[in-house]
Design an enzyme around this catalytic site. Structure first.
Site, PDB file in Angstrom:
ATOM      1  N   SER A 108       5.437   8.966   8.637  1.00  0.00           N
ATOM      2  CA  SER A 108       5.800   9.984   7.642  1.00  0.00           C
ATOM      3  C   SER A 108       5.946  11.313   8.362  1.00  0.00           C
ATOM      4  O   SER A 108       5.325  11.535   9.413  1.00  0.00           O
ATOM      5  CB  SER A 108       4.698  10.091   6.583  1.00  0.00           C
ATOM      6  OG  SER A 108       4.882  11.242   5.785  1.00  0.00           O
TER       7      SER A 108
ATOM      8  N   ASN B 238       5.180  -1.626   6.937  1.00  0.00           N
ATOM      9  CA  ASN B 238       5.609  -0.595   5.987  1.00  0.00           C
ATOM     10  C   ASN B 238       4.647  -0.386   4.818  1.00  0.00           C
ATOM     11  O   ASN B 238       4.763   0.612   4.107  1.00  0.00           O
ATOM     12  CB  ASN B 238       7.007  -0.991   5.487  1.00  0.00           C
ATOM     13  CG  ASN B 238       7.481  -0.138   4.341  1.00  0.00           C
ATOM     14  OD1 ASN B 238       7.802   1.039   4.530  1.00  0.00           O
ATOM     15  ND2 ASN B 238       7.496  -0.681   3.135  1.00  0.00           N
TER      16      ASN B 238
ATOM     17  N   THR C 139      10.494   6.916  -4.550  1.00  0.00           N
ATOM     18  CA  THR C 139       9.815   5.628  -4.746  1.00  0.00           C
ATOM     19  C   THR C 139       8.579   5.898  -5.602  1.00  0.00           C
ATOM     20  O   THR C 139       8.252   7.055  -5.865  1.00  0.00           O
ATOM     21  CB  THR C 139       9.332   5.030  -3.402  1.00  0.00           C
ATOM     22  OG1 THR C 139       8.294   5.879  -2.881  1.00  0.00           O
ATOM     23  CG2 THR C 139      10.444   4.911  -2.377  1.00  0.00           C
TER      24      THR C 139
ATOM     25  N   ASP D 200       3.280  -8.588   0.553  1.00  0.00           N
ATOM     26  CA  ASP D 200       2.797  -7.459  -0.241  1.00  0.00           C
ATOM     27  C   ASP D 200       1.576  -7.928  -1.025  1.00  0.00           C
ATOM     28  O   ASP D 200       1.409  -9.120  -1.265  1.00  0.00           O
ATOM     29  CB  ASP D 200       3.889  -6.990  -1.209  1.00  0.00           C
ATOM     30  CG  ASP D 200       3.717  -5.549  -1.652  1.00  0.00           C
ATOM     31  OD1 ASP D 200       4.491  -4.692  -1.193  1.00  0.00           O
ATOM     32  OD2 ASP D 200       2.806  -5.276  -2.462  1.00  0.00           O
TER      33      ASP D 200
ATOM     34  N   ASP E  78      -3.523  -8.748   1.485  1.00  0.00           N
ATOM     35  CA  ASP E  78      -4.120  -7.445   1.218  1.00  0.00           C
ATOM     36  C   ASP E  78      -4.285  -6.706   2.544  1.00  0.00           C
ATOM     37  O   ASP E  78      -5.086  -7.110   3.397  1.00  0.00           O
ATOM     38  CB  ASP E  78      -5.482  -7.617   0.531  1.00  0.00           C
ATOM     39  CG  ASP E  78      -6.134  -6.275   0.239  1.00  0.00           C
ATOM     40  OD1 ASP E  78      -5.527  -5.218   0.504  1.00  0.00           O
ATOM     41  OD2 ASP E  78      -7.279  -6.292  -0.267  1.00  0.00           O
TER      42      ASP E  78
ATOM     43  N   TYR F  82      -4.140  10.608   4.841  1.00  0.00           N
ATOM     44  CA  TYR F  82      -2.794  10.017   4.936  1.00  0.00           C
ATOM     45  C   TYR F  82      -2.093  10.515   6.197  1.00  0.00           C
ATOM     46  O   TYR F  82      -1.539   9.724   6.970  1.00  0.00           O
ATOM     47  CB  TYR F  82      -2.014  10.402   3.681  1.00  0.00           C
ATOM     48  CG  TYR F  82      -0.605   9.866   3.598  1.00  0.00           C
ATOM     49  CD1 TYR F  82      -0.362   8.561   3.188  1.00  0.00           C
ATOM     50  CD2 TYR F  82       0.483  10.681   3.901  1.00  0.00           C
ATOM     51  CE1 TYR F  82       0.934   8.076   3.088  1.00  0.00           C
ATOM     52  CE2 TYR F  82       1.780  10.207   3.800  1.00  0.00           C
ATOM     53  CZ  TYR F  82       2.006   8.898   3.395  1.00  0.00           C
ATOM     54  OH  TYR F  82       3.295   8.430   3.296  1.00  0.00           O
TER      55      TYR F  82
HETATM   56  N1  LIG Z   1       8.191   7.721  -0.555  1.00  0.00           N
HETATM   57  C1  LIG Z   1       7.948   8.691   0.293  1.00  0.00           C
HETATM   58  O1  LIG Z   1       8.182   9.888  -0.001  1.00  0.00           O
HETATM   59  C2  LIG Z   1       7.402   8.364   1.664  1.00  0.00           C
HETATM   60  C3  LIG Z   1       7.417   9.358   2.640  1.00  0.00           C
HETATM   61  C4  LIG Z   1       6.924   9.073   3.887  1.00  0.00           C
HETATM   62  C5  LIG Z   1       6.418   7.813   4.175  1.00  0.00           C
HETATM   63  N2  LIG Z   1       6.402   6.859   3.211  1.00  0.00           N
HETATM   64  C6  LIG Z   1       5.841   5.545   3.570  1.00  0.00           C
HETATM   65  O2  LIG Z   1       6.770   4.525   3.263  1.00  0.00           O
HETATM   66  C7  LIG Z   1       6.067   3.288   3.110  1.00  0.00           C
HETATM   67  C8  LIG Z   1       6.581   2.600   1.858  1.00  0.00           C
HETATM   68  O3  LIG Z   1       6.244   3.388   0.725  1.00  0.00           O
HETATM   69  P1  LIG Z   1       7.230   3.623  -0.511  1.00  0.00           P
HETATM   70  O4  LIG Z   1       7.505   5.063  -0.571  1.00  0.00           O
HETATM   71  O5  LIG Z   1       8.327   2.651  -0.451  1.00  0.00           O
HETATM   72  O6  LIG Z   1       6.215   3.352  -1.732  1.00  0.00           O
HETATM   73  P2  LIG Z   1       5.971   2.067  -2.635  1.00  0.00           P
HETATM   74  O7  LIG Z   1       4.705   2.373  -3.344  1.00  0.00           O
HETATM   75  O8  LIG Z   1       7.188   1.764  -3.409  1.00  0.00           O
HETATM   76  O9  LIG Z   1       5.745   0.897  -1.574  1.00  0.00           O
HETATM   77  C9  LIG Z   1       4.509   0.644  -0.935  1.00  0.00           C
HETATM   78  C10 LIG Z   1       4.284  -0.843  -0.930  1.00  0.00           C
HETATM   79  O10 LIG Z   1       3.056  -1.111  -0.210  1.00  0.00           O
HETATM   80  C11 LIG Z   1       2.343  -2.096  -0.951  1.00  0.00           C
HETATM   81  N3  LIG Z   1       0.909  -2.005  -0.701  1.00  0.00           N
HETATM   82  C12 LIG Z   1       0.089  -0.971  -0.996  1.00  0.00           C
HETATM   83  N4  LIG Z   1      -1.181  -1.302  -0.692  1.00  0.00           N
HETATM   84  C13 LIG Z   1      -1.153  -2.562  -0.185  1.00  0.00           C
HETATM   85  C14 LIG Z   1      -2.155  -3.445   0.277  1.00  0.00           C
HETATM   86  N5  LIG Z   1      -3.464  -3.126   0.267  1.00  0.00           N
HETATM   87  N6  LIG Z   1      -1.780  -4.658   0.745  1.00  0.00           N
HETATM   88  C15 LIG Z   1      -0.474  -5.013   0.741  1.00  0.00           C
HETATM   89  N7  LIG Z   1       0.520  -4.227   0.284  1.00  0.00           N
HETATM   90  C16 LIG Z   1       0.171  -3.004  -0.180  1.00  0.00           C
HETATM   91  C17 LIG Z   1       2.652  -1.777  -2.418  1.00  0.00           C
HETATM   92  O11 LIG Z   1       2.366  -2.856  -3.286  1.00  0.00           O
HETATM   93  C18 LIG Z   1       4.112  -1.411  -2.352  1.00  0.00           C
HETATM   94  O12 LIG Z   1       4.953  -2.535  -2.529  1.00  0.00           O
HETATM   95  C19 LIG Z   1       4.577   3.656   3.054  1.00  0.00           C
HETATM   96  O13 LIG Z   1       3.979   3.358   4.305  1.00  0.00           O
HETATM   97  C20 LIG Z   1       4.596   5.151   2.810  1.00  0.00           C
HETATM   98  O14 LIG Z   1       3.436   5.789   3.277  1.00  0.00           O
HETATM   99  C21 LIG Z   1       6.885   7.095   1.964  1.00  0.00           C
END
Ligand SMILES: NC(=O)c1ccc[n+]([C@@H]2O[C@H](COP(=O)([O-])OP(=O)(O)OC[C@H]3O[C@@H](n4cnc5c(N)ncnc54)[C@H](O)[C@@H]3O)[C@@H](O)[C@H]2O)c1
Length: 254
Positions: free
Chosen positions: A142, A91, A190, A37, A64, A155
Site C-alpha cells: 500500500s 493479496n 473496494t 479466501d 484463514d 496497517y
Molecule cells: N482498497 C484500497 O484502497 C487499498 C489500498 C492499498 C492496499 N490495499 C490492499 O489490497 C488488498 C486487497 O484489498 P481490497 O481493497 O481488494 O479489499 P477487499 O476487502 O475487497 O479484499 C480483501 C480480501 O481479503 C480477504 N481476507 C481478509 N481477511 C482474511 C483472512 N483472515 N483470511 C483470508 N482472507 C482474508 C477478504 O475476505 C477479502 O476477500 C489488501 O491487502 C489491502 O490491504 C487496498
C-alpha cells in the site's frame, strides 16, 4: 493476449476487490486459477465468474490468513491441485483505523498476522515449487507502507514489512530465477478502500490526500491494479524483480 496459457496462479484474498479483479483479468488470458479466501462463498462465486471469463480452470479454497497452519495447508493443497504452481499473488488484507492509544488489545497482532505474516508463511510453503517452475510472487502492499498513514500505523507497518520482505527475497532468490515484486495501491474502490476516508478529522484531512488524476480523483478501480498484477505475474515482466510499484492516481506525489 494469452499470457497465462498453461500457467497456474494462486491468488489470496480473491473473494472481492483487487483480488477478484486480478482473478478475472488473468482468467481472460487463459490462466488456471486457484482462488483462496476466508470468504468461501465469495471466492466460489469468483471461481464461477473466472471460468466464464475464460480461465482454463478455477478452484476456490477456503483458508484463514490469521492462522499459520491454515496458510501452510492451503498452499500445499494449491500445489497438489495441478501438480505445479507458476505464480503466487499474495493479496489478502484487512484495514483497521483508530487512534493509536485506543487500539483494542490484539489488533496489532491481527493486522500484522493477516497483512504480513501470512504472506511469509505462504511464500515459504510454495517457494520450492516456484524455484522448480521458475515462477514469481507478486504481493499487495500500500502507499501506506511507503509513506505511513495516521490512524492506521499497524496497517502501515505491516505493508512496509511486505515491501521489505519482497525486496529481500528478490535479492536472495534471484540466483534461483524466482522474481518477487510488490504493488502499492492508493485509494481503490473496494470494501476495504471504502472504509479509508470516513472519519472527519482535521489532522486526517491533511494526511489522507485524494488522488489528483482527472477521472480518478476520488478512487481508482480494482481493474487498475489488476492490470499491474497481470504484468508482474506474466513473462512480460521477465526482467522485473524487487520492483515496488505505486499506483495511486498521483495521490502521494507533490
Ligand atoms: N482498497 C484500497 O484502497 C487499498 C489500498 C492499498 C492496499 N490495499 C490492499 O489490497 C488488498 C486487497 O484489498 P481490497 O481493497 O481488494 O479489499 P477487499 O476487502 O475487497 O479484499 C480483501 C480480501 O481479503 C480477504 N481476507 C481478509 N481477511 C482474511 C483472512 N483472515 N483470511 C483470508 N482472507 C482474508 C477478504 O475476505 C477479502 O476477500 C489488501 O491487502 C489491502 O490491504 C487496498
Amino acid at each position: 493476449m494469452r499470457r497465462f496459457d498453461g500457467k497456474v496462479v494462486l491468488i489470496t484474498g480473491s473473494a472481492s476487490g483487487i483480488g477478484r479483479a486480478t482473478a478475472l483479468r488473468i482468467a481472460a488470458e487463459g490462466g488456471s486459477l486457484i482462488l483462496a479466501d476466508r470468504n468461501r462463498e465469495g471466492v466460489g462465486a469468483v471461481a464461477k465468474s473466472a471460468l466464464e471469463a475464460g480461465a482454463a480452470s478455477a478452484t476456490a479454497l477456503g483458508y484463514d490468513a490469521a492462522d499459520r497452519q491454515s496458510c501452510v495447508e492451503m498452499a500445499a493443497d494449491a500445489i497438489a491441485l495441478h501438480g505445479r504452481l507458476d505464480c503466487l499473488i499474495n493479496n489478502a488484507g484487512i484495514y483497521r483505523r483508530g487512534h493509536f492509544l485506543e487500539a483494542p488489545e490484539g489488533e496489532w497482532e491481527q493486522i500484522v498476522a493477516i497483512n504480513l505474516t501470512s504472506y511469509h508463511h505462504i511464500i515459504r510453503a510454495v517457494l520450492p515449487e516456484l524455484i522448480r517452475t521458475g515462477g514469481n510472487v507478486v504481493s499487495t502492499a500500500s502507499t501506506a507502507g511507503v509513506e505511513g498513514i495516521a490512524y492506521a500505523s499497524a496497517y502501515a507497518a505491516a505493508k512496509a514489512g511486505v515491501i521489505a520482505l519482497t525486496k529481500s527475497l528478490a535479492a536472495e532468490f534471484a540466483p534461483h530465477g524466482v522474481r518477487f515484486n510488490v504493488i502499492c495501491p492508493g485509494r481503490i474502490k473496494t470494501d476495504l478502500g471504502n472504509g479509508v476516508p470516513q472519519v472527519r478529522d482535521p489532522v486526517e484531512a491533511v494526511v489522507v490526500r485524494p488522488p489528483k488524476l482527472k477521472g480518478k480523483d476520488v478512487y481508482g478501480d480494482p481493474e487498475d491494479i489488476a492490470a499491474a498484477f497481470a504484468f508482474f505475474a506474466s513473462g512480460d515482466a521477465a526482467y522485473a524483480s524487487g520492483a515496488v510499484l505505486v499506483i495511486d492516481g498521483a495521490q502521494t506525489v507533490g
